[in-house]
Write an enzyme that holds these catalytic residues in place. Structure first.
Site, PDB file in Angstrom:
ATOM      1  CG  ASP A  14      -1.578  -1.154   1.624  1.00 43.53           C
ATOM      2  OD1 ASP A  14      -1.531  -2.116   0.871  1.00 43.53           O
ATOM      3  OD2 ASP A  14      -2.193  -1.166   2.703  1.00 43.53           O
ATOM      4  CD  GLU A  39      -6.889  -5.052   4.182  1.00 40.23           C
ATOM      5  OE1 GLU A  39      -6.354  -5.770   5.023  1.00 40.23           O
ATOM      6  OE2 GLU A  39      -6.573  -5.087   2.973  1.00 40.23           O
TER       7      GLU A  39
HETATM    8  C1  FRU Z   1      -3.868  -3.538   2.852  1.00 45.18           C
HETATM    9  C2  FRU Z   1      -3.220  -4.004   4.144  1.00 45.18           C
HETATM   10  C3  FRU Z   1      -3.568  -3.055   5.268  1.00 45.18           C
HETATM   11  C4  FRU Z   1      -2.431  -3.247   6.229  1.00 45.18           C
HETATM   12  C5  FRU Z   1      -1.273  -3.478   5.292  1.00 45.18           C
HETATM   13  C6  FRU Z   1      -0.247  -4.439   5.812  1.00 45.18           C
HETATM   14  O1  FRU Z   1      -3.265  -4.040   1.714  1.00 45.18           O
HETATM   15  O2  FRU Z   1      -3.619  -5.329   4.445  1.00 45.18           O
HETATM   16  O3  FRU Z   1      -4.836  -3.282   5.842  1.00 45.18           O
HETATM   17  O4  FRU Z   1      -2.251  -2.133   7.045  1.00 45.18           O
HETATM   18  O5  FRU Z   1      -1.806  -3.971   4.084  1.00 45.18           O
HETATM   19  O6  FRU Z   1       0.854  -4.524   4.964  1.00 45.18           O
END
Ligand code: FRU
Length: 497
Positions: free
Chosen positions: A27, A209
Protein backbone atom coordinates in the site's frame (compact mmCIF):
# COMPACT_ATOMS: atom_id res chain seq x y z
CA UNK A 1 32.21 -25.10 -11.07
CA UNK A 2 30.51 -22.71 -13.42
CA UNK A 3 28.48 -19.99 -11.81
CA UNK A 4 25.04 -19.18 -13.18
CA UNK A 5 24.96 -15.57 -14.36
CA UNK A 6 22.37 -13.36 -12.71
CA UNK A 7 19.55 -12.32 -15.06
CA UNK A 8 20.60 -9.17 -16.84
CA UNK A 9 17.21 -8.15 -18.18
CA UNK A 10 14.76 -6.67 -15.73
CA UNK A 11 12.02 -6.81 -18.37
CA UNK A 12 9.11 -6.00 -16.07
CA UNK A 13 10.61 -2.92 -14.46
CA UNK A 14 8.12 -0.09 -15.21
CA UNK A 15 9.23 3.10 -16.94
CA UNK A 16 6.51 5.46 -15.70
CA UNK A 17 5.34 3.82 -12.48
CA UNK A 18 7.06 3.92 -9.11
CA UNK A 19 8.67 0.74 -7.90
CA UNK A 20 11.33 0.29 -5.22
CA UNK A 21 14.84 -0.56 -6.44
CA UNK A 22 14.56 -3.83 -4.59
CA UNK A 23 12.34 -5.73 -2.17
CA UNK A 24 8.64 -5.85 -1.44
CA UNK A 25 6.12 -2.99 -1.57
CA UNK A 26 2.37 -2.84 -0.98
CA UNK A 27 0.00 0.00 0.00
CA UNK A 28 0.85 3.66 -0.51
CA UNK A 29 1.03 5.27 2.96
CA UNK A 30 1.28 8.80 4.21
CA UNK A 31 0.94 10.56 0.87
CA UNK A 32 1.70 14.17 1.71
CA UNK A 33 2.72 17.27 -0.25
CA UNK A 34 4.94 19.66 1.66
CA UNK A 35 7.08 22.59 0.51
CA UNK A 36 7.03 21.61 -3.15
CA UNK A 37 7.78 17.92 -2.54
CA UNK A 38 5.42 14.97 -2.92
CA UNK A 39 6.18 12.28 -0.35
CA UNK A 40 5.19 8.71 -1.12
CA UNK A 41 5.60 6.41 1.85
CA UNK A 42 4.62 2.79 1.38
CA UNK A 43 4.36 -0.61 2.99
CA UNK A 44 7.80 -2.10 2.51
CA UNK A 45 9.88 -5.09 3.51
CA UNK A 46 13.43 -3.71 3.60
CA UNK A 47 14.87 -7.23 3.74
CA UNK A 48 13.28 -9.18 0.90
CA UNK A 49 10.81 -9.41 -1.99
CA UNK A 50 8.06 -11.05 0.09
CA UNK A 51 5.57 -9.47 2.49
CA UNK A 52 7.02 -9.20 6.02
CA UNK A 53 8.98 -6.91 8.36
CA UNK A 54 6.49 -4.22 7.46
CA UNK A 55 8.06 -0.78 7.57
CA UNK A 56 7.42 2.49 5.75
CA UNK A 57 9.55 2.91 2.62
CA UNK A 58 9.86 6.42 1.24
CA UNK A 59 10.21 8.13 -2.14
CA UNK A 60 10.01 11.80 -3.10
CA UNK A 61 9.12 13.71 -6.25
CA UNK A 62 8.61 17.30 -7.29
CA UNK A 63 6.35 16.47 -10.24
CA UNK A 64 4.68 13.11 -9.45
CA UNK A 65 6.46 11.70 -12.52
CA UNK A 66 10.02 11.00 -11.40
CA UNK A 67 10.59 9.54 -7.95
CA UNK A 68 13.74 9.33 -5.86
CA UNK A 69 13.89 6.51 -3.37
CA UNK A 70 14.84 7.65 0.13
CA UNK A 71 16.04 5.70 3.17
CA UNK A 72 13.41 3.61 4.96
CA UNK A 73 11.36 6.09 6.99
CA UNK A 74 9.76 4.11 9.83
CA UNK A 75 11.28 0.75 10.69
CA UNK A 76 9.56 -2.21 12.25
CA UNK A 77 11.06 -3.37 15.54
CA UNK A 78 10.77 -6.41 17.78
CA UNK A 79 7.43 -5.28 19.20
CA UNK A 80 5.59 -3.94 16.19
CA UNK A 81 5.22 -4.01 12.46
CA UNK A 82 4.42 -0.62 10.92
CA UNK A 83 1.19 -1.11 8.99
CA UNK A 84 -0.61 1.38 6.75
CA UNK A 85 -1.60 4.90 7.67
CA UNK A 86 -1.34 8.51 6.63
CA UNK A 87 0.77 11.62 7.20
CA UNK A 88 -0.08 15.26 7.80
CA UNK A 89 1.92 18.42 8.34
CA UNK A 90 0.85 19.77 11.73
CA UNK A 91 1.24 23.40 10.70
CA UNK A 92 0.02 24.88 13.98
CA UNK A 93 1.88 22.34 16.09
CA UNK A 94 -1.35 21.14 17.72
CA UNK A 95 0.49 17.98 18.74
CA UNK A 96 3.34 19.84 20.41
CA UNK A 97 5.72 17.55 18.55
CA UNK A 98 7.31 20.49 16.72
CA UNK A 99 10.38 22.30 18.00
CA UNK A 100 8.99 25.82 17.84
CA UNK A 101 10.32 26.64 14.39
CA UNK A 102 9.59 23.60 12.21
CA UNK A 103 6.07 22.23 11.98
CA UNK A 104 6.24 18.47 12.50
CA UNK A 105 5.33 16.05 9.78
CA UNK A 106 3.26 13.49 11.66
CA UNK A 107 2.69 9.93 10.48
CA UNK A 108 -0.32 8.15 11.93
CA UNK A 109 0.26 4.44 11.43
CA UNK A 110 -1.03 1.12 12.66
CA UNK A 111 1.09 -0.68 15.22
CA UNK A 112 0.63 -4.38 14.45
CA UNK A 113 1.96 -5.87 17.68
CA UNK A 114 4.14 -8.96 17.62
CA UNK A 115 4.68 -11.82 20.08
CA UNK A 116 7.26 -9.96 22.13
CA UNK A 117 4.81 -7.14 22.80
CA UNK A 118 2.42 -7.11 25.73
CA UNK A 119 -0.20 -6.14 23.17
CA UNK A 120 0.55 -9.20 21.02
CA UNK A 121 -2.11 -9.87 18.42
CA UNK A 122 -3.76 -6.47 18.55
CA UNK A 123 -3.59 -3.44 16.27
CA UNK A 124 -3.71 0.16 17.49
CA UNK A 125 -2.91 3.59 16.08
CA UNK A 126 0.45 5.24 16.77
CA UNK A 127 2.39 8.36 15.78
CA UNK A 128 5.85 9.03 14.44
CA UNK A 129 7.09 12.51 13.61
CA UNK A 130 9.77 14.13 11.53
CA UNK A 131 11.34 17.56 11.96
CA UNK A 132 13.47 17.33 8.82
CA UNK A 133 10.84 17.10 6.08
CA UNK A 134 10.37 13.35 6.27
CA UNK A 135 14.02 12.26 6.23
CA UNK A 136 14.27 10.91 9.77
CA UNK A 137 11.48 9.86 12.09
CA UNK A 138 10.97 9.40 15.83
CA UNK A 139 8.20 7.31 17.32
CA UNK A 140 6.03 9.21 19.80
CA UNK A 141 6.80 8.15 23.37
CA UNK A 142 3.11 7.88 24.29
CA UNK A 143 2.21 5.30 21.61
CA UNK A 144 -0.29 3.96 20.90
CA UNK A 145 -2.55 7.02 20.82
CA UNK A 146 -5.72 5.05 20.02
CA UNK A 147 -6.27 1.49 21.18
CA UNK A 148 -9.58 -0.38 20.93
CA UNK A 149 -7.97 -3.68 22.04
CA UNK A 150 -8.96 -4.98 18.65
CA UNK A 151 -7.11 -7.47 16.44
CA UNK A 152 -8.14 -5.75 13.20
CA UNK A 153 -8.26 -2.00 13.83
CA UNK A 154 -6.06 -0.38 11.21
CA UNK A 155 -5.19 1.98 8.35
CA UNK A 156 -5.88 5.44 9.84
CA UNK A 157 -6.37 8.28 7.37
CA UNK A 158 -6.21 11.66 9.10
CA UNK A 159 -7.22 15.09 7.77
CA UNK A 160 -8.00 18.53 9.17
CA UNK A 161 -11.75 19.18 9.18
CA UNK A 162 -12.95 22.77 9.27
CA UNK A 163 -16.70 22.99 8.81
CA UNK A 164 -20.04 23.69 10.48
CA UNK A 165 -19.29 21.23 13.29
CA UNK A 166 -15.98 22.83 14.26
CA UNK A 167 -12.30 22.58 13.43
CA UNK A 168 -10.37 19.44 14.40
CA UNK A 169 -8.46 16.43 13.13
CA UNK A 170 -10.60 13.58 11.82
CA UNK A 171 -9.44 10.00 11.54
CA UNK A 172 -11.14 7.34 9.45
CA UNK A 173 -9.86 3.82 10.07
CA UNK A 174 -11.34 0.32 9.81
CA UNK A 175 -12.48 -2.51 11.97
CA UNK A 176 -11.45 -4.69 9.07
CA UNK A 177 -13.32 -7.94 9.74
CA UNK A 178 -16.49 -6.12 10.85
CA UNK A 179 -16.73 -4.22 7.51
CA UNK A 180 -16.81 -0.99 9.41
CA UNK A 181 -15.23 2.41 8.94
CA UNK A 182 -14.76 4.05 12.33
CA UNK A 183 -14.57 7.83 12.61
CA UNK A 184 -12.74 9.70 15.40
CA UNK A 185 -11.74 13.27 16.10
CA UNK A 186 -8.96 14.96 17.99
CA UNK A 187 -7.76 18.48 18.81
CA UNK A 188 -4.08 17.47 18.85
CA UNK A 189 -3.53 14.08 17.12
CA UNK A 190 -2.77 12.64 20.57
CA UNK A 191 -6.20 12.05 22.17
CA UNK A 192 -9.04 10.69 20.09
CA UNK A 193 -12.79 10.51 20.59
CA UNK A 194 -15.16 8.20 18.73
CA UNK A 195 -17.67 10.00 16.50
CA UNK A 196 -19.45 7.44 14.34
CA UNK A 197 -19.31 4.24 12.29
CA UNK A 198 -20.15 3.53 8.66
CA UNK A 199 -20.91 0.14 7.17
CA UNK A 200 -22.42 -1.31 3.99
CA UNK A 201 -23.23 -4.66 2.38
CA UNK A 202 -20.45 -6.95 1.37
CA UNK A 203 -19.38 -10.57 1.32
CA UNK A 204 -18.85 -12.00 4.82
CA UNK A 205 -15.32 -13.23 4.10
CA UNK A 206 -14.18 -9.84 2.86
CA UNK A 207 -12.17 -7.41 5.02
CA UNK A 208 -12.34 -3.62 4.74
CA UNK A 209 -9.02 -1.78 4.57
CA UNK A 210 -7.40 1.59 3.83
CA UNK A 211 -10.30 4.08 4.00
CA UNK A 212 -10.10 7.68 2.86
CA UNK A 213 -12.61 10.53 3.13
CA UNK A 214 -12.52 13.86 1.31
CA UNK A 215 -14.73 16.62 -0.03
CA UNK A 216 -14.80 17.69 -3.68
CA UNK A 217 -16.70 20.25 -5.74
CA UNK A 218 -19.27 18.87 -8.17
CA UNK A 219 -18.86 20.01 -11.80
CA UNK A 220 -16.07 22.39 -10.66
CA UNK A 221 -18.63 24.46 -8.77
CA UNK A 222 -17.20 25.22 -5.29
CA UNK A 223 -20.67 26.02 -3.94
CA UNK A 224 -21.84 22.43 -4.56
CA UNK A 225 -19.74 19.72 -2.96
CA UNK A 226 -19.98 16.08 -1.99
CA UNK A 227 -17.85 13.83 0.21
CA UNK A 228 -16.24 10.68 -1.10
CA UNK A 229 -15.56 7.71 1.16
CA UNK A 230 -13.03 5.24 -0.22
CA UNK A 231 -12.85 1.67 1.12
CA UNK A 232 -10.64 -1.13 -0.15
CA UNK A 233 -12.07 -4.65 0.16
CA UNK A 234 -10.38 -8.01 -0.14
CA UNK A 235 -11.56 -10.49 -1.26
CA UNK A 236 -14.82 -9.36 -2.86
CA UNK A 237 -13.36 -6.86 -5.32
CA UNK A 238 -15.47 -6.32 -8.44
CA UNK A 239 -13.07 -8.23 -10.67
CA UNK A 240 -12.05 -10.83 -8.08
CA UNK A 241 -9.79 -10.58 -5.07
CA UNK A 242 -8.80 -7.08 -4.01
CA UNK A 243 -10.70 -3.98 -5.15
CA UNK A 244 -11.54 -0.45 -4.09
CA UNK A 245 -15.10 0.83 -3.58
CA UNK A 246 -16.30 4.37 -3.21
CA UNK A 247 -19.38 5.92 -1.68
CA UNK A 248 -20.60 9.44 -2.41
CA UNK A 249 -22.45 11.33 0.27
CA UNK A 250 -22.18 13.93 2.99
CA UNK A 251 -19.95 14.29 6.04
CA UNK A 252 -21.27 16.70 8.66
CA UNK A 253 -18.18 16.52 10.84
CA UNK A 254 -19.54 13.50 12.71
CA UNK A 255 -21.35 11.08 10.39
CA UNK A 256 -20.76 10.07 6.79
CA UNK A 257 -24.12 9.47 5.09
CA UNK A 258 -24.30 7.97 1.65
CA UNK A 259 -26.47 9.82 -0.85
CA UNK A 260 -29.06 7.39 -2.26
CA UNK A 261 -28.92 6.55 -5.96
CA UNK A 262 -25.22 7.22 -6.42
CA UNK A 263 -24.46 3.54 -6.84
CA UNK A 264 -23.52 1.86 -10.10
CA UNK A 265 -26.06 -0.70 -11.23
CA UNK A 266 -23.54 -3.27 -12.45
CA UNK A 267 -23.14 -6.48 -10.49
CA UNK A 268 -19.56 -7.22 -9.58
CA UNK A 269 -17.83 -10.59 -9.57
CA UNK A 270 -18.96 -11.04 -5.98
CA UNK A 271 -22.56 -10.18 -6.91
CA UNK A 272 -22.15 -6.95 -5.03
CA UNK A 273 -23.63 -3.71 -6.23
CA UNK A 274 -21.54 -0.68 -5.67
CA UNK A 275 -19.34 1.95 -7.20
CA UNK A 276 -15.80 0.92 -7.93
CA UNK A 277 -12.79 3.14 -8.18
CA UNK A 278 -11.37 0.72 -10.70
CA UNK A 279 -12.88 -2.24 -12.54
CA UNK A 280 -9.57 -4.11 -12.93
CA UNK A 281 -7.69 -6.50 -10.71
CA UNK A 282 -4.73 -4.33 -9.79
CA UNK A 283 -5.60 -1.09 -8.07
CA UNK A 284 -5.81 -1.60 -4.32
CA UNK A 285 -5.45 0.47 -1.16
CA UNK A 286 -5.68 3.70 -3.17
CA UNK A 287 -5.57 6.82 -0.99
CA UNK A 288 -5.10 10.54 -1.57
CA UNK A 289 -2.46 13.14 -0.78
CA UNK A 290 -2.82 15.50 2.12
CA UNK A 291 -1.36 18.99 1.91
CA UNK A 292 -2.74 19.91 -1.52
CA UNK A 293 -5.07 22.86 -1.23
CA UNK A 294 -7.23 22.45 -4.29
CA UNK A 295 -6.34 19.15 -5.91
CA UNK A 296 -7.18 15.59 -4.91
CA UNK A 297 -4.61 13.13 -6.20
CA UNK A 298 -4.70 9.41 -5.47
CA UNK A 299 -2.21 6.61 -5.91
CA UNK A 300 -3.01 2.89 -5.58
CA UNK A 301 -0.98 -0.27 -5.16
CA UNK A 302 -0.93 -2.01 -8.54
CA UNK A 303 -1.47 -5.57 -7.34
CA UNK A 304 -3.96 -7.93 -5.77
CA UNK A 305 -3.63 -9.98 -2.58
CA UNK A 306 -4.70 -13.09 -4.53
CA UNK A 307 -1.33 -13.31 -6.27
CA UNK A 308 0.82 -10.36 -5.14
CA UNK A 309 3.48 -12.71 -3.78
CA UNK A 310 3.74 -14.66 -7.06
CA UNK A 311 4.51 -11.94 -9.57
CA UNK A 312 7.61 -12.83 -11.63
CA UNK A 313 9.73 -9.76 -10.98
CA UNK A 314 12.67 -11.20 -9.08
CA UNK A 315 14.39 -8.90 -6.61
CA UNK A 316 11.65 -6.25 -6.41
CA UNK A 317 7.92 -6.59 -6.12
CA UNK A 318 5.05 -4.30 -7.02
CA UNK A 319 4.54 -0.92 -8.59
CA UNK A 320 2.16 1.92 -7.83
CA UNK A 321 -0.56 3.05 -10.24
CA UNK A 322 -0.08 6.30 -12.07
CA UNK A 323 -1.10 9.19 -9.81
CA UNK A 324 -4.67 10.17 -10.70
CA UNK A 325 -6.38 13.49 -10.18
CA UNK A 326 -9.90 12.93 -8.89
CA UNK A 327 -12.96 15.08 -9.52
CA UNK A 328 -16.74 14.78 -9.40
CA UNK A 329 -19.07 15.37 -12.33
CA UNK A 330 -22.75 14.96 -12.99
CA UNK A 331 -23.21 12.29 -15.64
CA UNK A 332 -26.63 10.89 -16.51
CA UNK A 333 -28.13 12.72 -13.53
CA UNK A 334 -25.74 11.10 -11.02
CA UNK A 335 -22.62 12.36 -9.29
CA UNK A 336 -19.72 10.33 -10.58
CA UNK A 337 -16.03 10.09 -9.84
CA UNK A 338 -13.68 11.04 -12.68
CA UNK A 339 -9.99 10.11 -12.80
CA UNK A 340 -7.35 11.90 -14.86
CA UNK A 341 -3.93 10.23 -15.04
CA UNK A 342 -0.75 12.18 -14.37
CA UNK A 343 1.85 10.96 -16.86
CA UNK A 344 5.01 12.24 -18.57
CA UNK A 345 4.86 14.48 -21.62
CA UNK A 346 5.30 12.33 -24.74
CA UNK A 347 8.65 12.32 -26.51
CA UNK A 348 7.11 11.17 -29.79
CA UNK A 349 3.54 11.31 -31.04
CA UNK A 350 2.26 9.48 -34.12
CA UNK A 351 -1.15 9.17 -35.75
CA UNK A 352 -1.56 5.85 -37.55
CA UNK A 353 -4.78 7.10 -39.14
CA UNK A 354 -4.60 10.15 -41.41
CA UNK A 355 -7.67 12.21 -40.71
CA UNK A 356 -10.80 12.21 -38.57
CA UNK A 357 -13.26 9.69 -39.91
CA UNK A 358 -10.62 7.33 -41.33
CA UNK A 359 -12.25 3.94 -41.75
CA UNK A 360 -10.46 0.99 -40.24
CA UNK A 361 -11.78 -2.11 -41.99
CA UNK A 362 -13.34 -5.11 -40.33
CA UNK A 363 -10.70 -7.60 -39.31
CA UNK A 364 -7.40 -6.74 -37.84
CA UNK A 365 -5.01 -3.89 -38.59
CA UNK A 366 -1.50 -3.62 -37.20
CA UNK A 367 -1.07 -0.07 -35.97
CA UNK A 368 2.32 0.01 -34.33
CA UNK A 369 5.32 -1.86 -33.14
CA UNK A 370 6.07 -0.84 -29.62
CA UNK A 371 9.56 0.62 -29.31
CA UNK A 372 11.27 -1.92 -27.11
CA UNK A 373 11.14 -1.08 -23.47
CA UNK A 374 9.15 2.12 -23.80
CA UNK A 375 5.93 3.11 -22.09
CA UNK A 376 3.13 4.18 -24.40
CA UNK A 377 -0.10 6.10 -24.34
CA UNK A 378 -2.68 5.06 -26.90
CA UNK A 379 -5.77 7.19 -27.47
CA UNK A 380 -8.81 6.22 -29.51
CA UNK A 381 -11.80 8.44 -30.13
CA UNK A 382 -14.73 7.31 -32.27
CA UNK A 383 -18.47 7.31 -32.62
CA UNK A 384 -19.92 4.19 -31.05
CA UNK A 385 -20.59 1.76 -33.92
CA UNK A 386 -24.19 0.53 -34.17
CA UNK A 387 -23.33 -3.01 -33.18
CA UNK A 388 -20.55 -5.50 -32.77
CA UNK A 389 -17.23 -5.16 -31.08
CA UNK A 390 -14.00 -3.37 -31.78
CA UNK A 391 -10.88 -2.73 -29.80
CA UNK A 392 -7.16 -2.89 -29.42
CA UNK A 393 -4.73 -5.69 -28.79
CA UNK A 394 -1.61 -4.82 -26.86
CA UNK A 395 1.69 -6.61 -26.41
CA UNK A 396 0.87 -9.19 -29.07
CA UNK A 397 3.29 -11.72 -30.52
CA UNK A 398 4.11 -15.43 -30.25
CA UNK A 399 0.48 -16.20 -29.41
CA UNK A 400 0.33 -13.72 -26.54
CA UNK A 401 -1.96 -10.71 -26.40
CA UNK A 402 -4.02 -8.48 -24.10
CA UNK A 403 -7.32 -7.34 -25.61
CA UNK A 404 -9.31 -4.24 -24.84
CA UNK A 405 -12.81 -4.81 -26.22
CA UNK A 406 -15.57 -2.25 -26.72
CA UNK A 407 -18.87 -4.12 -26.86
CA UNK A 408 -21.68 -1.98 -28.23
CA UNK A 409 -24.39 -4.54 -27.58
CA UNK A 410 -23.72 -4.94 -23.89
CA UNK A 411 -22.43 -1.38 -23.34
CA UNK A 412 -19.41 -2.94 -21.77
CA UNK A 413 -15.67 -2.48 -21.87
CA UNK A 414 -13.60 -5.60 -21.32
CA UNK A 415 -9.92 -6.12 -20.70
CA UNK A 416 -8.91 -9.70 -21.43
CA UNK A 417 -5.55 -10.81 -20.08
CA UNK A 418 -6.20 -14.56 -20.28
CA UNK A 419 -3.42 -14.93 -22.86
CA UNK A 420 -1.24 -12.04 -21.73
CA UNK A 421 1.37 -13.49 -19.50
CA UNK A 422 3.78 -16.11 -18.25
CA UNK A 423 2.28 -18.38 -15.60
CA UNK A 424 1.84 -16.17 -12.54
CA UNK A 425 -0.82 -17.86 -10.41
CA UNK A 426 -3.97 -19.95 -10.98
CA UNK A 427 -6.13 -16.91 -10.19
CA UNK A 428 -4.23 -14.51 -12.45
CA UNK A 429 -5.81 -15.04 -15.91
CA UNK A 430 -8.99 -12.97 -16.09
CA UNK A 431 -11.38 -10.82 -18.10
CA UNK A 432 -12.34 -7.52 -16.49
CA UNK A 433 -15.63 -5.75 -17.23
CA UNK A 434 -16.49 -2.08 -16.83
CA UNK A 435 -19.74 -0.31 -17.70
CA UNK A 436 -19.42 1.87 -20.78
CA UNK A 437 -21.48 5.04 -20.44
CA UNK A 438 -21.68 6.65 -23.85
CA UNK A 439 -21.02 10.36 -23.91
CA UNK A 440 -22.76 12.01 -26.86
CA UNK A 441 -22.64 8.64 -28.58
CA UNK A 442 -18.86 8.54 -28.46
CA UNK A 443 -16.24 6.15 -27.18
CA UNK A 444 -13.02 7.64 -25.85
CA UNK A 445 -10.22 5.43 -24.62
CA UNK A 446 -6.88 6.44 -23.15
CA UNK A 447 -4.57 3.55 -22.41
CA UNK A 448 -1.20 3.50 -20.66
CA UNK A 449 0.97 0.50 -21.43
CA UNK A 450 4.08 -0.04 -19.33
CA UNK A 451 6.46 -2.95 -18.89
CA UNK A 452 4.05 -5.00 -16.77
CA UNK A 453 0.78 -3.09 -16.70
CA UNK A 454 -2.13 -1.67 -18.64
CA UNK A 455 -4.25 1.19 -17.29
CA UNK A 456 -7.37 2.09 -19.22
CA UNK A 457 -9.18 5.41 -18.74
CA UNK A 458 -12.50 5.22 -20.57
CA UNK A 459 -14.92 8.03 -21.34
CA UNK A 460 -12.70 10.78 -19.99
CA UNK A 461 -11.87 8.85 -16.82
CA UNK A 462 -15.42 7.82 -15.89
CA UNK A 463 -14.31 4.19 -15.72
CA UNK A 464 -10.82 2.78 -15.29
CA UNK A 465 -9.42 -0.72 -15.62
CA UNK A 466 -5.97 -1.42 -14.20
CA UNK A 467 -4.35 -4.80 -14.79
CA UNK A 468 -0.89 -6.27 -14.51
CA UNK A 469 0.43 -8.28 -17.47
CA UNK A 470 3.66 -10.24 -17.72
CA UNK A 471 4.39 -11.05 -21.40
CA UNK A 472 7.29 -13.47 -21.98
CA UNK A 473 9.27 -10.69 -23.68
CA UNK A 474 9.36 -9.51 -27.26
CA UNK A 475 5.57 -8.94 -27.53
CA UNK A 476 5.71 -5.58 -29.25
CA UNK A 477 2.78 -5.37 -31.69
CA UNK A 478 -0.33 -3.25 -31.21
CA UNK A 479 -3.35 -4.07 -33.36
CA UNK A 480 -6.77 -2.62 -33.97
CA UNK A 481 -9.57 -5.10 -34.54
CA UNK A 482 -13.26 -4.84 -35.37
CA UNK A 483 -16.03 -7.07 -36.62
CA UNK A 484 -17.35 -4.29 -38.89
CA UNK A 485 -15.75 -1.18 -40.40
CA UNK A 486 -15.13 1.56 -37.81
CA UNK A 487 -14.68 5.24 -38.63
CA UNK A 488 -12.03 6.45 -36.21
CA UNK A 489 -11.82 10.16 -35.43
CA UNK A 490 -8.57 9.99 -33.55
CA UNK A 491 -5.98 7.28 -33.09
CA UNK A 492 -2.81 8.49 -31.44
CA UNK A 493 0.27 6.79 -30.11
CA UNK A 494 2.60 8.62 -27.78
CA UNK A 495 5.93 7.36 -26.47
CA UNK A 496 6.29 8.38 -22.84
CA UNK A 497 9.79 7.40 -21.90
C1 FRU B 1 -3.87 -3.54 2.85
C2 FRU B 1 -3.22 -4.00 4.14
C3 FRU B 1 -3.57 -3.05 5.27
C4 FRU B 1 -2.43 -3.25 6.23
C5 FRU B 1 -1.27 -3.48 5.29
C6 FRU B 1 -0.25 -4.44 5.81
O1 FRU B 1 -3.26 -4.04 1.71
O2 FRU B 1 -3.62 -5.33 4.44
O3 FRU B 1 -4.84 -3.28 5.84
O4 FRU B 1 -2.25 -2.13 7.05
O5 FRU B 1 -1.81 -3.97 4.08
O6 FRU B 1 0.85 -4.52 4.96
Amino acid sequence: MTSVPAPTRDIYRPRIHYTPAKNWMNDPNGLVFHRGVYHLFYQHNPYGPEWGNMSWGHATSTDLLTWTEQPVAIQCDDDEAIFSGSAVVDTHNTSGLGNGTTPPMVAVYTSAYTETSQRNGTQAQSLAYSLDEGQTWSKYAGNPVLDRKSANFRDPKVFWYDGPAGAYWVMVAVEATEHRVVVYNSPDLLSWEHLSDFTADGPAESVWECPDLFELPIDEDPTRTAWVLIVSVTPGGVAGGSGTRYFIGDFDGVNFTETPATQETVDGAAGLRGSWLDWGRDNYAAVSFSGLADRRIMIGWMSNWQYAGSTPTGTWRSAMTLPREISLATVGGRTRLIQAPIAPTPTLVTHPTDAPGTVLPAGQTSIATLPSGEALRVQVNTMQPAGGVFGLRFRTGDGELTSLIVDAATRELRLDRTASSVAVHDLFPSIERAPLDLIDGRVELEVYVDACSIEVFAQGGLATITDLIFPHGGQTEIEFFADADVAVDQLELAVLS
